[in-house]
Design an enzyme around this catalytic site. Structure first.
Site, short mmCIF file in Angstrom:
data_model
loop_
_atom_site.label_atom_id
_atom_site.label_comp_id
_atom_site.label_asym_id
_atom_site.label_seq_id
_atom_site.Cartn_x
_atom_site.Cartn_y
_atom_site.Cartn_z
N ASP A 13 0.88 -1.17 0.00
CA ASP A 13 0.00 0.00 0.00
C ASP A 13 0.91 1.22 0.00
OD1 ASP A 13 -2.37 1.57 0.23
OD2 ASP A 13 -2.01 1.73 2.39
N ASP A 15 -0.11 5.04 0.99
CA ASP A 15 -0.32 6.01 2.06
C ASP A 15 -0.23 5.36 3.42
OD1 ASP A 15 -0.88 7.95 0.07
OD2 ASP A 15 -2.95 7.28 -0.04
#
Length: 249
Positions: A13, A15
């Site tokens: 991922d 963020d």
């Protein structure tokens, strides 16, 4: 401990895992709903960071808007993806949030977590392919801004998900698309996530999942299905060095 260096590939991922943009998203969402909610639901509870982690974190932009509005008993038409930021629609609100997000990025820049960069470097040195899987439509902009775009063979972001009609997290579709793009088996691939929705997506896709606690809470990540939870990705390097040292004894 994790088998991350034994994986066929690692899917990150963005963020809150690679970059500290989760903090920027929190600020942008807070600015949006702190201004908007009192106007449409004056008796509703104020928006807080707890709402971000429970209702928004890891989700596609429109899904986050819908979740927060529903939590306050507010309904609103979806509108169109390119609605102007002033439109009273789900996409209009999402685009208003994105204006604030890009303003913060341009003004303050983006930070890469030191431990995450160390892990990316180590995986690259071990010739383990990597991908970024992010619900954000700004993923390419952020990766390019911090000079990491060329480190990832595949990037599946909110733009790709929309164009290819991939369901957003917690559905596993985006991670499965990245695994397919890399030509790897999900069962032998590691997902690294900091959001409950992302951990759940990885688990539902059959991946091994490492949760990174950046504020969500380790217990929530464990409950969502993480196989391992760490507070910093550099911890995975410490574990690798310990394993190597034990084999030498």
């Amino acid at each position: 401990m994790t088998g991350v260096f034994d994986a066929q590939a690692v899917l990150f991922d963005l963020d809150g895992v690679l970059t500290d943009t989760a903090a920027v998203h929190r600020r942008a969402w807070s600015a949006l709903f702190t201004e908007f909610l009192p106007a449409v639901a004056p008796d509703a509870a104020p928006y807080t960071d707890a709402d971000y982690f429970a209702l928004v974190d890891g989700k596609a932009r429109a899904a986050g808007v819908r979740s927060v509005l529903a939590s306050r008993g507010v309904s609103m038409p979806d509108g169109e993806l390119d609605d102007p930021p002033g439109a009273q629609t789900v996409h209009g609100l999402g685009n208003r949030k994105n204006v604030r997000f890009t303003e913060i990025i341009r003004g303050d820049g983006v930070e890469v977590f030191d431990g995450s960069l160390l892990l990316v470097d180590a995986l690259a040195a071990a010739d383990i392919p990597m991908a970024v899987v992010s619900s954000s439509r700004n993923a390419v902009l952020v990766l390019d801004t911090v000079g990491l775009l060329n480190r990832f063979v595949v990037v599946i972001d909110g733009v790709v998900a929309h164009d290819e009609r991939l369901a957003s997290k917690p559905a596993p579709d985006m991670f499965l698309s990245a695994a397919q793009g890399l030509g790897v088996d999900p069962v032998r691939t590691v997902v690294i996530e900091d959001a409950v929705s992302g951990v759940e997506a990885g688990r539902r896709g059959g991946f091994r999942v490492i949760g990174v606690d950046r504020g969500t809470g380790a217990s929530a990540l464990w409950a969502a299905g993480a196989d391992v939870v760490v507070s910093d990705l550099a911890d995975l390097l410490v574990d690798r060095r310990r394993s190597a040292a034990s084999r030498e004894i």
